[in-house]
Design a protein around this motif. Structure first.
Motif, PDB file in Angstrom:
ATOM      1  N   ASP A 199       0.818  -1.208   0.000  1.00  0.00           N
ATOM      2  CA  ASP A 199       0.000   0.000   0.000  1.00  0.00           C
ATOM      3  C   ASP A 199       0.845   1.248   0.000  1.00  0.00           C
ATOM      4  N   ARG A 200       1.801   1.213   0.897  1.00  0.00           N
ATOM      5  CA  ARG A 200       2.660   2.359   1.092  1.00  0.00           C
ATOM      6  C   ARG A 200       3.341   2.821  -0.179  1.00  0.00           C
ATOM      7  N   ASP A 208       2.615   1.690  -3.210  1.00  0.00           N
ATOM      8  CA  ASP A 208       1.779   1.555  -4.384  1.00  0.00           C
ATOM      9  C   ASP A 208       2.380   0.551  -5.376  1.00  0.00           C
TER      10      ASP A 208
END
Ligand code: ADP
Ligand code: MG
Length: 749
Positions: free
Chosen positions: A741-742, A744
Motif C-alpha cells: 500500500d505504502r 503503491d
C-alpha cells in the motif's frame, strides 16, 4: 498416534537450558486434533489462560506465530565467573563449587532459613534461602553447583541471598553461559511467565516457520555481508534457527548471527519494495528525454558570472544523465544554504528550455518565490527565455495572463509557491519541476503536474541534509546529490559556544561589529505567553520557565539596555504578514541594525551585511535548525560570527549537541551527528511517518547491512525469476504485505 519429531523431543528430553532458566517444562500430550500450529490463538496455548491471553494481546501478540516474532527487548547476560577471594560486594558473579554443609533452621511454621555452604579451591560462600525449606531436600552434601547472584560481604564471609543455583553433573565442569531474553511486558504479565510461554512455543513451533529467503540468496547475502565485515562467517542461519537463537541464544555468537539474519531480512524486504517501485517507475512512467550538447552546455554556463565549482559540475552531470532517460528523474539535491543549489537548478531548467520544454520552480514562501524570480531574471537578462511569477499578490487580470501564457507555452520558466499547484495551472509542455526546500512532494501533487500521460522530471532541493542511512531507506541513495562546502569568495563563519562570564565580552563584540556597519541577528525561542501565565503550572515549572528566553522579553531587554543605541526590530511568527514583511524589508535595507527574532528567519532572509548572530536558549534547537540559522551569517564577503547561549540547566545531551555544532560546519556531517544523537525523529517530525516501519533494524547501526540489502535487492529484481519463480513467492508476498500500500506496488504475486 503419530508423534511428530518436535513433540517427541520436548516430551522426553527438555533441553538443559530449560532447567537452567528455571523453567519446568510442562509435559503435555497433544493429540493430532489440537496440535499446536503457528496460527493457534494465544488463549489456546497450554498454560495461557484467558487473562494472560488478554495481556499478550495488549502487546500485539495474538497467535503462536506472533509469539515467535515477539523478540526480546534486551538480554540478561550471565554473571562472570569469579574466584571467591576476588568477589566484590554488589558485583554480580557466578562460581562453581561443592556443597559442604546444609543447615535448615525452622523458627515457626512457615518461617525458616536454609543455610548452605559451598566451597571450592578459592574459598567458601554461604547461600541463604528464607522460607524455602525444600532447598534442604533438593541439595545434597558433595553436590556440584553453579551459583550466581549478587554477593554481599558479612565480615569476611561472602553471602548470596536467593542466588540462582544450577546443579551440575560430575562431568559437566564448565559453567554454562546463559543469556536470558528480556521481553517488553504489560501490567500483570511476568517476565518468567512470558519466558516460559515463549520457550514452549519456540520448542514446539519454530521448525514450522517457512523460510522466505531462497537458499541461493542466503548464500549470496552471507558472502556479501561477510565481505562488508558485517558477519564473520559465510552463512546466514535459517529462519527457525534464527528465531530460536534470538529468544534463547546459547552464546553471544549465536545471538549475533540470528539477529543479523533477521535484520538483513527486514532490510531486504524494504529494499526489494524500493527496487520494485523504481523498476515500475522506470518502465511505466514516461518523461521527455532532455539531451545535452557541448553547445547547450556552453550557452547555459555563459549565463553565470562565475565558473561552476567541481561539486556543481558533478551534480549537473548526475542530473544530465537522469533527464536523458525516458522516465522521470526523481532526485534530491541537498547542500547547505549558499552551497550553490539554486545555480544547479537554474542549469537544469535551462537545459529543459533548450530542449523546448517548460520548467517550473516552486518555493516554500512568497518571499522566496520572488527572490528566485529575480535571480532567474538577472541570469536571463538579454535572452529570449521568458520567466513568469505566479504570486498570491497578483491582480486577477495579471494572474489570468500568467496562466494563459503558461498554457500556451509563452512562458518558459514559471516560479511560484506550492499554491500554484492548486490554481489550475496548465503547461503546454512541462519538462521539469524544481521544488525548493520541501522534503516530501506527494504523489497527489505530482499527479497535478502530469498531463497527457507524461511526467515532468523532479528535482527537489533541500538545505536540511538527510543522513545517508535515511536517504538509502527512503529512496536508495543513487537519487541523492550533495553539494558540500560553499562557492569561493565567501567569508567563513566562526562559532562560539559561550560559557559563564562571556556575556559581556560577546555583547561588546556585537556592538563593535554594529559600529563597523554590520548588522546582527538575535535569535530566541518563542514562548507561549498564554501557557506561562496559566495557573495550572506549578511553582517548579514557573521557575524553570523564567530561565527561558522569550523573544519578546529579549527584545525589551536589549532595546532598553545593551543595544539601546541601535535601531532594533522584532520579528516572530505571531505577527501578521504585513508587519512581518515591513520588518524584514527594514532589516534588508539597513534601516534596522539588529533583528530580534524567532526561528522564522530560518528560511527566507538573505542579508549579506548581517554577520553576527546571537542564539539564546540554544538548547531548545536541533542541530539542523541551528545550522540553518548559522547559514544566515555566511552570505557575504565578511566573516560571520555566531555565539550560542544556553539558559536554565543544560542537559548533557544538549551540551554534546552544541559541542558538535561548534566543531563542524559541514551540514551533512551535522545531519549524521543529529541522527546519531537524537534518532530519526527530527527529520520527519514526531510521528516519523515518513520512515518505513522497521522493527529491529537500527538505521544508524545497520547502515552496512542496508547497503548490502539494497545491492542484492536491485540485482534480484533485474532477474525475471524474482517475479515468476516459486522460490521467491514467500519473499514477494512479504514485500507486498509490508509495503504494497505504502509504495503503491500493485499486484506482485
Ligand atoms: P543555495 O541555493 O544552495 O542557497 P545559491 O545557488 O543561491 O545557493 O548560491 C549562493 C550564492 O553563491 C549566490 O549568491 C550565488 O550567486 C553564489 N554562487 C553559486 N555558485 C557559485 C560559484 N560556482 N562561484 C561563485 N559564486 C557562486
Ligand atoms: Mg537557495
Amino acid at each position: 498416534m503419530l508423534v511428530s519429531e518436535t513433540l517427541f523431543r520436548s516430551q522426553t528430553t527438555p533441553s538443559a537450558s530449560d532447567y537452567r532458566i528455571g523453567i519446568k517444562v510442562r509435559l503435555f500430550r497433544v493429540s493430532e486434533s489440537n496440535a499446536l500450529r503457528l496460527a493457534t490463538l494465544v488463549q489456546y496455548l497450554p498454560g495461557v489462560g484467558p487473562s494472560r491471553a488478554k495481556r499478550l494481546q495488549k502487546l500485539g501478540v495474538n497467535t503462536a506465530q506472533q509469539i515467535l516474532f515477539f523478540l526480546p527487548r534486551s538480554y540478561e547476560l550471565p554473571a562472570p565467573v569469579c574466584a571467591i577471594d576476588k568477589i566484590q560486594e554488589g558485583v554480580p558473579c557466578s562460581l562453581i563449587g561443592e556443597v559442604e554443609d546444609i543447615d535448615l533452621i525452622t523458627r515457626s511454621p512457615g518461617k525458616s532459613i536454609c543455610n548452605v555452604i559451598v566451597i571450592n579451591e578459592s574459598g567458601a560462600v554461604r547461600l541463604l534461602f528464607f522460607n524455602q525449606p525444600y532447598r534442604a531436600e533438593q541439595l545434597t552434601i558433595g553436590q556440584r553447583l553453579q551459583v550466581s547472584g549478587n554477593p554481599r560481604l558479612n565480615g569476611l564471609q561472602v553471602e548470596f541471598t536467593h542466588p540462582k543455583v544450577v546443579t551440575l553433573s560430575d562431568e559437566e565442569d564448565l559453567p554454562v553461559p546463559e543469556i536470558l531474553p528480556v521481553y517488553s511486558l504489560t501490567e500483570g504479565l511476568k517476565q518468567t511467565d512470558l519466558r516460559k510461554t515463549v520457550r514452549m512455543v519456540v520448542d514446539e513451533l519454530s521448525d514450522q516457520l517457512k523460510e522466505v529467503m531462497p537458499q541461493s540468496l542466503r548464500i549470496r547475502a552471507a558472502q556479501a555481508l561477510r565481505a562488508a565485515g558485517v558477519i564473520d562467517r559465510d552463512q546466514l542461519p535459517g529462519i527457525s534457527d534464527s528465531i530460536r537463537g534470538l529468544h534463547f541464544p546459547s552464546d553471544q555468537r549465536i545471538l549475533d548471527q540470528s539477529r543479523a539474519r533477521l535484520i538483513f531480512q527486514e532490510c531486504l524486504v524494504l529494499q526489494l519494495a524500493l527496487a520494485i517501485r523504481q523498476k515500475r517507475l522506470s518502465t511505466e512512467r514516461k518523461s521527455p528525454v532532455l539531451t545535452s550538447s557541448a553547445m547547450i552546455d556552453a550557452r547555459i554556463k555563459n549565463r553565470f558570472p562565475f565558473p561552476l565549482t567541481i561539486d556543481q559540475e558533478r551534480v549537473i552531470e548526475e542530473i544530465q544523465s537522469d533527464v536523458a532517460r525516458p522516465f522521470p528523474m526523481n532526485r534530491l539535491l541537498q547542500g547547505d544554504v549558499g552551497s550553490g543549489k539554486t545555480v544547479v537548478a537554474v542549469y537544469a531548467m535551462l537545459l529543459c528550455v533548450a530542449n523546448r520544454y517548460q520548467a517550473v520552480l516552486m518555493a516554500p514562501t512568497e518571499v522566496l518565490a520572488r527572490q528566485h524570480y529575480l535571480t532567474l531574471k538577472s541570469y536571463l537578462a538579454e535572452t529570449k527565455v521568458t520567466v513568469g511569477l505566479l504570486s498570491g499578490s497578483l491582480s486577477n487580470a495579471d494572474r489570468r495572463q500568467v496562466l494563459h501564457d503558461a498554457e500556451t507555452g509563452q512562458i518558459d520558466l514559471l516560479v511560484g509557491t506550492q499554491a500554484l499547484l492548486h490554481g489550475g495551472v496548465r503547461f503546454s509542455q512541462l519538462g521539469l519541476c524544481v521544488v525548493d526546500e520541501q522534503h516530501k512532494f506527494g504523489v497527489a501533487q505530482r499527479e497535478m503536474l502530469r498531463r497527457g500521460g507524461a511526467d515532468p522530471h523532479y528535482l527537489v532541493m533541500s538545505a536540511t541534509p538527510i543522513p545517508r542511512s535515511i536517504a538509502m531507506t527512503l529512496f536508495g541513495d543513487a537519487e541523492l546529490s550533495t553539494l558540500r562546502g560553499a562557492p569561493p569568495g565567501r567569508g567563513s563563519v566562526h562559532t562560539y559556544l559561550s560559557h559563564q562570564g562571556w556575556k559581556d565580552r560577546w555583547w561588546n563584540f556585537v556592538c563593535e561589529k554594529l559600529n563597523e556597519g554590520r548588522q546582527a541577528y538575535v535569535v530566541a525561542p518563542m514562548i507561549d505567553s498564554v501557557a506561562s501565565s496559566s495557573d495550572a503550572m506549578d511553582e517548579a515549572e514557573m521557575s524553570k520557565n523564567e530561565d527561558i528566553s522569550s523573544v519578546e522579553s529579549v527584545y525589551e531587554d536589549l532595546a532598553n539596555g545593551l543595544l539601546s543605541d541601535y535601531r532594533i526590530g522584532l520579528l516572530h511568527g505571531r505577527m501578521d504578514q504585513q508587519q512581518k514583511q515591513r520588518v524584514m524589508e527594514d532589516f534588508h535595507s539597513g534601516k534596522l541594525q539588529v533583528l530580534v527574532s524567532t526561528t522564522v528567519i530560518e528560511v527566507g532572509i538573505d542579508v549579506s551585511n548581517a554577520t553576527v548572530m546571537t542564539i539564546l536558549g540554544a538548547q531548545k534547537f536541533g542541530l539542523a535548525q541551528l545550522h540553518q540559522l548559522r547559514g544566515r551569517v555566511s552570505r557575504g564577503v565578511h566573516d560571520g560570527h555566531v555565539c550560542v547561549f544556553t539558559d536554565g540547566e543544560t542537559h548533557p545531551d544538549d551540551h554534546e549537541r552544541l559541542k558538535v555544532f561548534e566543531s563542524t560546519h559541514d551540514g551533512v556531517e551535522l545531519a549524521e551527528a543529529d541522527f546519531r544523537l537524537r534518532g530519526p525523529g527530527d527529520f520527519f517530525g514526531k510521528s516519523q511517518s515518513g520512515l518505513p516501519p522497521l522493527r529491529i533494524t537500527d538505521l544508524h547501526r545497520d547502515q552496512e547491512m542496508m547497503r548490502v540489502a539494497r545491492r542484492l535487492a536491485k540485482e534480484s529484481v533485474e532477474d525475471e525469476e524474482f517475479f515468476e519463480s516459486e522460490d521467491w513467492a514467500e519473499l514477494r508476498s512479504q514485500v507486498l504485505r509490508r509495503y504494497g500500500d505504502r509504495l503503491d506496488l500493485g499486484d506482485l504475486t
